[in-house]
Motif scaffolding. Structure first.
Motif, short mmCIF file in Angstrom:
data_model
loop_
_atom_site.label_atom_id
_atom_site.label_comp_id
_atom_site.label_asym_id
_atom_site.label_seq_id
_atom_site.Cartn_x
_atom_site.Cartn_y
_atom_site.Cartn_z
N ALA A 288 1.07 -1.15 0.06
CA ALA A 288 -0.16 0.04 0.11
C ALA A 288 0.88 1.29 -0.04
N GLU A 289 0.34 2.23 -0.89
CA GLU A 289 1.23 3.41 -0.94
C GLU A 289 0.53 4.77 -0.78
N THR A 290 -0.84 4.70 -1.05
CA THR A 290 -1.71 5.72 -1.03
C THR A 290 -2.88 5.66 -0.29
N ALA A 291 -3.57 6.66 0.16
CA ALA A 291 -5.00 6.46 0.71
C ALA A 291 -6.01 6.34 -0.37
N GLU A 292 -5.65 6.68 -1.57
CA GLU A 292 -6.55 6.52 -2.64
C GLU A 292 -6.77 5.03 -3.13
N GLU A 293 -5.73 4.24 -2.91
CA GLU A 293 -5.76 2.65 -3.13
C GLU A 293 -6.91 2.29 -2.27
N ILE A 294 -6.81 2.55 -1.14
CA ILE A 294 -7.78 2.15 -0.06
C ILE A 294 -9.10 2.23 -0.31
N ARG A 295 -9.32 3.79 -0.63
CA ARG A 295 -10.64 4.16 -1.11
C ARG A 295 -11.16 3.45 -2.20
N GLU A 296 -10.38 3.27 -3.42
CA GLU A 296 -10.71 2.56 -4.38
C GLU A 296 -11.21 1.10 -3.92
N ILE A 297 -10.50 0.50 -3.20
CA ILE A 297 -10.74 -0.82 -2.93
C ILE A 297 -12.16 -0.94 -2.04
N ASP A 298 -12.18 0.20 -1.27
CA ASP A 298 -13.40 0.50 -0.16
C ASP A 298 -14.72 0.49 -1.23
N ASN A 299 -14.50 1.09 -2.39
CA ASN A 299 -15.55 1.37 -3.34
C ASN A 299 -15.98 0.02 -3.87
N ILE A 300 -14.96 -0.52 -4.20
CA ILE A 300 -15.25 -1.88 -4.92
C ILE A 300 -15.87 -2.83 -4.15
N ILE A 301 -15.41 -2.83 -2.64
CA ILE A 301 -15.94 -3.80 -1.67
C ILE A 301 -17.47 -3.35 -1.39
N SER A 302 -17.98 -2.03 -1.42
CA SER A 302 -19.19 -1.63 -1.03
C SER A 302 -20.02 -1.97 -2.01
N GLU A 303 -19.62 -1.79 -3.45
CA GLU A 303 -20.53 -2.39 -4.70
C GLU A 303 -20.87 -3.99 -4.58
N ALA A 304 -19.80 -4.47 -4.01
CA ALA A 304 -19.99 -6.04 -3.90
C ALA A 304 -20.89 -6.44 -2.90
N GLU A 305 -20.90 -5.46 -1.81
CA GLU A 305 -21.66 -5.98 -0.53
C GLU A 305 -23.25 -5.59 -1.07
N VAL A 306 -23.30 -4.62 -1.58
CA VAL A 306 -24.66 -4.04 -2.26
C VAL A 306 -25.15 -5.27 -3.08
N ARG A 307 -24.42 -5.70 -4.05
CA ARG A 307 -24.70 -6.62 -5.26
C ARG A 307 -25.01 -8.11 -4.65
N ASN A 308 -24.42 -8.54 -3.42
CA ASN A 308 -24.50 -9.90 -3.07
C ASN A 308 -25.18 -9.76 -1.78
N GLY A 309 -25.96 -8.67 -1.18
CA GLY A 309 -26.83 -8.55 -0.11
C GLY A 309 -26.10 -8.80 1.09
N PHE A 310 -24.69 -8.39 1.15
CA PHE A 310 -23.98 -8.66 2.39
C PHE A 310 -24.32 -7.13 3.25
N PRO A 311 -24.12 -7.20 4.52
CA PRO A 311 -24.49 -5.83 5.48
C PRO A 311 -23.26 -5.11 5.07
N GLN A 312 -23.54 -3.97 4.81
CA GLN A 312 -22.60 -2.87 4.51
C GLN A 312 -21.42 -2.53 5.56
N GLY A 313 -20.17 -2.54 5.01
CA GLY A 313 -19.16 -2.60 6.30
C GLY A 313 -18.74 -3.74 6.54
N SER A 314 -19.36 -4.89 6.23
CA SER A 314 -19.35 -6.16 6.99
C SER A 314 -17.76 -7.08 6.29
N ILE A 315 -17.30 -6.52 5.05
CA ILE A 315 -15.79 -6.99 4.71
C ILE A 315 -14.83 -6.00 5.21
#
Lengths: 92, 294
Positions: free
Chosen positions: B95-122
């Motif tokens: 990891a080198e930047t906060a942006e990378e973390i936020r980018e992955i955070d967004n991808i995880i958020s989308e996956a949580e919505v798509r799969n019906g997982f509680p938000q923030g559970s991963i």
């Protein structure tokens, strides 16, 4: 759907299964050859698992050779799906 | 009490035997690796294997996946394949930047919505493995509410620093300290690097003792043999547990009486003392030395 490429996944290590999917000669359906140390106990279960997975992936005429080394169902599933995806890649 | 992450054990993601047995070694977290331990030609196979292992095997511990870096050709495919299986934690390497973390955070958020997982559970954690990353450690640690830990990856870090690992570990002192400070400032955990010589138990014990003294919450391990040794070091003594229990009891008693000042055996007990006592008890419970829910 038939394929023209060959897809292989897995290894011959313990708890793994090596799955090779290749095009069949003509409309022969799904032809599976399974080798497994537990073929007497679980042969039919493994065969059904593999054939159903391949069918779910839209393949109808393929040859499959599966060399099982005591893999769990989840491993068999992963290896079959990878082999199918790889055979389709080669097709493309 | 926070989740314990004393031993985070790496497991090669393309090895079915290791994946299926990963849960038996009592690691607090298993980290299925689809990064460095997997050949480029086997990334697709490892993703499938890890996905299915998480989905169909019940692990008695936290399950993390170390993905390839998001800027490589594999990182996004790793997330696409693995997130639907709902791992507990995604570990980002280098990891080198906060942006990378936020980018992955967004991808995880989308996956949580798509799969019906509680938000923030991963959840997420990141490993610092370069000088550039170290300079941004706090930004990385605090970039997302999903972040639960910051780790140091020593081998890459020392290569970047143009030095090598020594038995005394002086070359890592500055980085370990900075990572610990960044993690604590962001209120997340700090996890030390792997000790790669599995036959050198003495070296492992010395290093683990050092990092515990520094304040680290745990360590990445590469061999089950290291887990027992590590837990021994992270085990509080009976005397420490006893004292911690008395501190917490005195604190509870004072709270019940609305008493502002608490003393135990003539010594004042304030919030940091209580926090330390809670930490000792959480270790004691995790080790079965005390029952949970106290």
């Amino acid at each position: 759907m038939a394929i023209v490429g060959i897809g292989q996944a897995g290894t011959l290590e313990s708890s793994d299964i090596m799955v090779t999917i290749s095009p069949s000669e003509g409309a022969m359906g799904i032809v599976l050859e399974l080798q497994s140390p537990v073929v007497k106990q679980y042969g039919r279960h493994i065969e059904e698992l593999i054939v159903n997975l391949v069918r779910e992936q839209g393949l109808t005429d393929v040859k499959i050779f599966a060399n099982d080394r005591g893999a769990l169902d989840c491993t068999i599933k992963a290896r079959v799906l990878t082999a199918v995806a790889r055979s389709k890649e080669h097709h493309a | 009490m926070e989740k314990l992450r004393r031993a985070m054990m790496f497991v090669p993601g393309n090895n079915p035997g290791m994946l299926q047995n990963a849960g038996i070694y009592k690691a607090d977290t298993v980290i299925f690796d689809v990064e460095d331990s997997v050949l480029v030609s086997e990334k697709d196979a490892a993703r499938q294997l890890v996905h299915n292992a998480i989905k169909y095997i019940t692990y008695p511990c936290e399950v993390a996946v170390r993905i390839n870096h998001i800027t490589t050709p594999y990182g996004r495919d790793d997330l696409a394949a693995i997130l639907p299986a709902k791992p507990d934690l995604i570990r980002l390497p280098k990891a080198e930047t906060a942006e990378e973390i936020r980018e992955i955070d967004n991808i995880i958020s989308e996956a949580e919505v798509r799969n019906g997982f509680p938000q923030g559970s991963i959840k997420m954690m990141a490993a610092i493995e370069t000088a550039k990353g170290l300079m941004k450690a706090y930004d990385i640690a605090s970039a997302s509410p999903r972040m639960v830990a910051l780790a140091i990856g020593a081998e890459d870090f020392l290569a970047d620093l143009k030095t090598t690992r020594s038995p005394h570990g002086n070359e890592l002192f500055a980085a370990r300290s900075q990572i610990l400070l960044a993690a604590r400032a962001a209120e997340i955990q700090a996890i030390d690097t792997v000790f790669s010589n599995v036959n050198d138990e003495e070296g492992f014990i010395a290093e683990t003792t050092r990092i515990k003294e520094l304040g680290f919450d745990g360590k990445s391990v590469i061999n089950p043999r290291q887990i027992k040794l590590l837990y021994k070091i992270f085990t509080p003594t009976e005397k420490e547990i006893d004292l911690a229990e008395r501190v917490l009891a005195a604190y509870e008693e004072a709270k019940a009486k609305n008493s502002g000042v608490i003393a135990l055996n003539g010594k004042m007990i304030d919030v940091p003392v209580v926090t330390r006592a809670e930490r000792v008890i959480s270790y004691a419970i995790a080790l079965g030395l005390r029952k949970g829910g106290q």
